[in-house]
Write an enzyme that holds these catalytic residues in place. Structure first.
Site, PDB file in Angstrom:
ATOM      1  N   HIS A  80       0.798  -1.226   0.000  1.00 38.81           N
ATOM      2  CA  HIS A  80       0.000   0.000   0.000  1.00 38.81           C
ATOM      3  C   HIS A  80       0.827   1.270   0.000  1.00 38.81           C
ATOM      4  O   HIS A  80       0.330   2.346  -0.291  1.00 38.81           O
ATOM      5  CB  HIS A  80      -0.973   0.015   1.165  1.00 38.81           C
ATOM      6  CG  HIS A  80      -0.420   0.543   2.462  1.00 38.81           C
ATOM      7  ND1 HIS A  80       0.661  -0.012   3.087  1.00 38.81           N
ATOM      8  CD2 HIS A  80      -0.807   1.569   3.248  1.00 38.81           C
ATOM      9  CE1 HIS A  80       0.908   0.663   4.195  1.00 38.81           C
ATOM     10  NE2 HIS A  80       0.050   1.623   4.326  1.00 38.81           N
ATOM     11  N   GLY A 122       5.608   2.419   4.184  1.00 35.05           N
ATOM     12  CA  GLY A 122       5.728   1.754   5.484  1.00 35.05           C
ATOM     13  C   GLY A 122       6.799   2.416   6.325  1.00 35.05           C
ATOM     14  O   GLY A 122       7.917   2.662   5.858  1.00 35.05           O
TER      15      GLY A 122
END
EC number: 6.5.1.8
Lengths: 159, 506
Positions: free
Chosen positions: B429, B432
């Site tokens: 996504h 991080g």
């Protein structure tokens, strides 16, 4: 949540000393607060949270609101206490607090009544700090050792 | 938690290939399935360092290392396949961030967990394209950036400017982007390019607490703080000409806008409320989990169903939120360029959700099964020809939007068939986090970050100065490492690289 505008006394403007710090945490932040009593440690923890959202020296005391929190155990009480404070900021009256005064701290029925001193958060007047998404139970610690005069709390807030 | 020496721990981990590690049963107690995580050499080191640090005596941090959390998720009732860690995985609340797990809907023991969705329900990324070229924007870049910053409410304590009362909000929660469309904030075709067409049909606002609604109302149409942003980006590299063309990205230097935001205080409160309810349900139904943070309830229990309905309402809130900011973005561009958003071709390329749980059909052990797929810090990445992706992307696979960190690149990927079989159609996504926020503030210099952004030609407007350090690229894993790992492992395919030229943040 009763508002007591205009009933502020001189004592209400005395700002307590800072007894909290922010500890390292990968995605979030850990609040560490202490005091001469567990009541004070809780108050300090709440102020630590507000201190992360803005810079408290910019906040003036103009309003008082009273919040209540209750739970089934001490950790729950700390959690709900902070959650109530967060709610006070997130919706009406959008209060950013400079000072907290717990007026009832019931450790048997796990209930807190707290007076919250501050003003409505205003962009431009109050520097924008971090947004607190939620309170968490993760690695929560409450140290309550009256014989060593040791009163500390640790809470991770999700930001 | 099982306490072992680091060397002992390593015996439970096995490198299957250059980009993939297996977590064997026994690494954590009661694992129902194995775990797996995707890394390249750089990310592998970060992952194992985190584990090694947690093995040192006296470590009492807040969160378990990501790899342990992946294994704890593998121990949840009803999980099928594997508990998957994506390359951007890092430790989070209960589930790791960058963790996906699927639960069999036909198994009465299967659970739903708010920790598997995250506090920011339906946090996601939306990408708008324009027909502008970088050289059209450069002369007025500062004005445009300022205008975006003035249009979009950002940062802690900001309030939405879309007029909204309590009744509008009820409707928005139920209708999602259909509400935005009805009220004239979006275009009909925007919905087509949105997961679930911007509306989860099982949303039930009556399952949402008044508290959540009160927190949500003033914040609808606000960007938020932390890692959320709106960026003006330009196409920097095209890896897959055909797929990029289908998205309307045809030339280098083409200007896009990326919006990264979620369901704001509304979603945070829905998650908080559900966690409290589920603690009780767990005691009642005697659900044992390895970590208290993995609070969950059986999917078919009242708490489970209530959460899914409230979560869907929060998901709708997030789509309305991103739609409202789409509207504001189009307005800001239209004013600066004195052209209608239509004429600027400001279409939504796609809108992804990277914190969500969805009911999906997948093949498990050769059979079609209905699963509840949790994606936390993980993006759906469906392959070409999948029935749930829009007509425009049937041949390319679903566009996957991967936001970088401040000042770094972002990527558009597409879903693959391999991802469908290996990771239930899921991929990474974002970057991080690698450094804690406090560490970033201590080690990174404010001016240095701003100077660096300036030399890179990136305009910036930030509401909170300390965010500059906290969100500096050094605080994050390298998004290119993350995306390359997904590409090399075959779970999604690189299509376009985007470079930021302006950033707006909380």
């Amino acid at each position: 949540m009763d508002e007591e505008l205009g009933e502020l006394t001189e004592n209400d403007f005395i700002i307590p000393p800072v007894k909290y710090e922010y500890l390292d945490h990968t995605a979030d932040v850990q609040l560490h607060a202490w005091g001469d009593s567990l009541t004070e440690a809780f108050e300090q923890c709440g102020m630590a949270m507000f201190g992360y959202m803005t810079e408290l020296p910019y906040v003036q005391i103009k309003q008082v609101h009273t919040i209540e929190a209750s739970a089934d155990d001490m950790m729950g009480l700390l959690y709900h206490f902070l959650d109530e404070l967060l709610f006070l900021f997130s919706a009406e009256p959008y209060l950013i607090c400079k000072k907290l005064k717990i007026i009832e701290f019931n450790t048997e029925e796990f209930r807190i009544v707290c007076k919250c001193y501050g003003e409505e958060f205003e962009i431009g007047k109050h520097p924008q700090g971090s947004e607190v998404k939620a309170i968490t139970y993760s690695a929560m610690q409450i140290i309550d050792e009256p014989k060593d005069n040791k009163f500390e709390v640790f809470v991770i807030i999700d930001i | 938690m099982v306490v072992r020496q680091y060397n002992e721990e390593l015996k439970y981990l096995e490198k299957i290939n250059a980009h993939c590690w297996r977590i064997k049963k026994g690494f954590q107690p009661n694992m129902n399935v194995e775990g797996v995580f995707y890394v390249n050499n750089t990310l592998e080191k970060l992952m194992l360092d985190e584990l090694r640090n947690s093995c040192r005596p006296g470590m009492t941090g807040g969160f378990l290392p990501g790899v342990k959390q992946i294994a704890n998720v593998a121990a949840l009732p009803g999980i099928v396949g594997r508990s998957v860690g994506l390359p951007d995985v890092h430790s989070g609340y209960g589930f790791a961030i960058g963790n996906m797990a699927a639960f069999d809907m036909s198994n009465p023991d299967s659970i739903v967990s708010p920790g598997g969705v995250g506090f920011d329900i339906n946090c996601g990324v939306r990408l708008l394209r324009t027909n502008l070229h970088e050289k059209d924007v450069l002369p007025i870049k500062e004005q445009l950036t300022q205008s975006l910053f003035d249009h979009i409410p950002v940062g802690v304590g900001s309030k939405g400017i879309i007029p909204m009362n309590a009744r509008d909000m009820e409707e928005a929660l139920e209708m999602g982007m259909d509400w935005s469309l009805r009220e004239g904030y979006v275009w009909a075709e925007d919905k087509e390019h949105c997961e679930e067409y911007g509306r989860m049909l099982n949303a039930d606002p009556s399952k949402v607490s008044l508290r959540a609604k009160k927190r949500g109302l003033p914040q609808l149409g606000t960007l938020g703080a932390g890692n959320h942003y709106t960026e003006i980006q330009v196409v920097d590299e095209i890896y897959d000409k055909f797929a990029a063309g289908k998205m309307g990205l045809e030339r280098l230097g083409q200007v896009c806008v990326m919006i990264h935001s979620g369901s704001r205080g509304f979603g945070h409160q829905v998650a908080t409320d559900a966690l409290v309810q589920m603690e009780k349900a767990m005691k009642r139904d005697q659900i044992d989990v390895n970590d208290r943070q993995l609070a969950c309830a059986r999917i078919n229990s009242k708490e489970g169903q209530d959460y899914l309905k409230a979560m869907a309402a929060a998901a709708n809130f997030a789509w309305v939120n991103r739609s409202s900011m789409t509207f504001l973005t189009r307005q800001a561009f239209a004013k600066q360029f004195k052209m209608a958003p239509d004429d600027l071709d400001m279409h939504v390329i796609y809108d992804v959700s990277h914190n969500i749980a969805k009911v999906e059909e997948h093949i498990v052990d050769g059979k079609l099964r209905t699963l509840l797929v949790h994606r936390k810090g993980s993006t759906r990445a469906f392959p070409p020809h999948h029935p749930l992706i829009p007509v425009d992307y049937q041949l390319t696979g679903q566009p996957v939007l991967i936001g970088g960190s401040m000042g770094t690149c972002s990527y558009v990927l597409t879903g693959t068939h391999q991802g469908m079989t290996e990771t239930f159609g899921s991929t990474c996504h974002g970057a991080g986090r690698a450094l804690s926020r406090a560490k970033s503030r201590r080690n990174i210099d404010y001016k240095e970050v701003l100077n660096k952004l300036e030399t890179m030609g990136i305009s910036i407007r930030v509401a909170s100065p300390k965010l500059v350090m906290e969100e500096a690229p050094e605080s994050y894993k390298n998004v290119t490492d993350v995306v390359n790992t997904c590409h090399a492992a075959g779970i999604s395919k690189k299509t376009v690289k985007l470079r930021p030229i302006a950033v707006i943040k909380g």
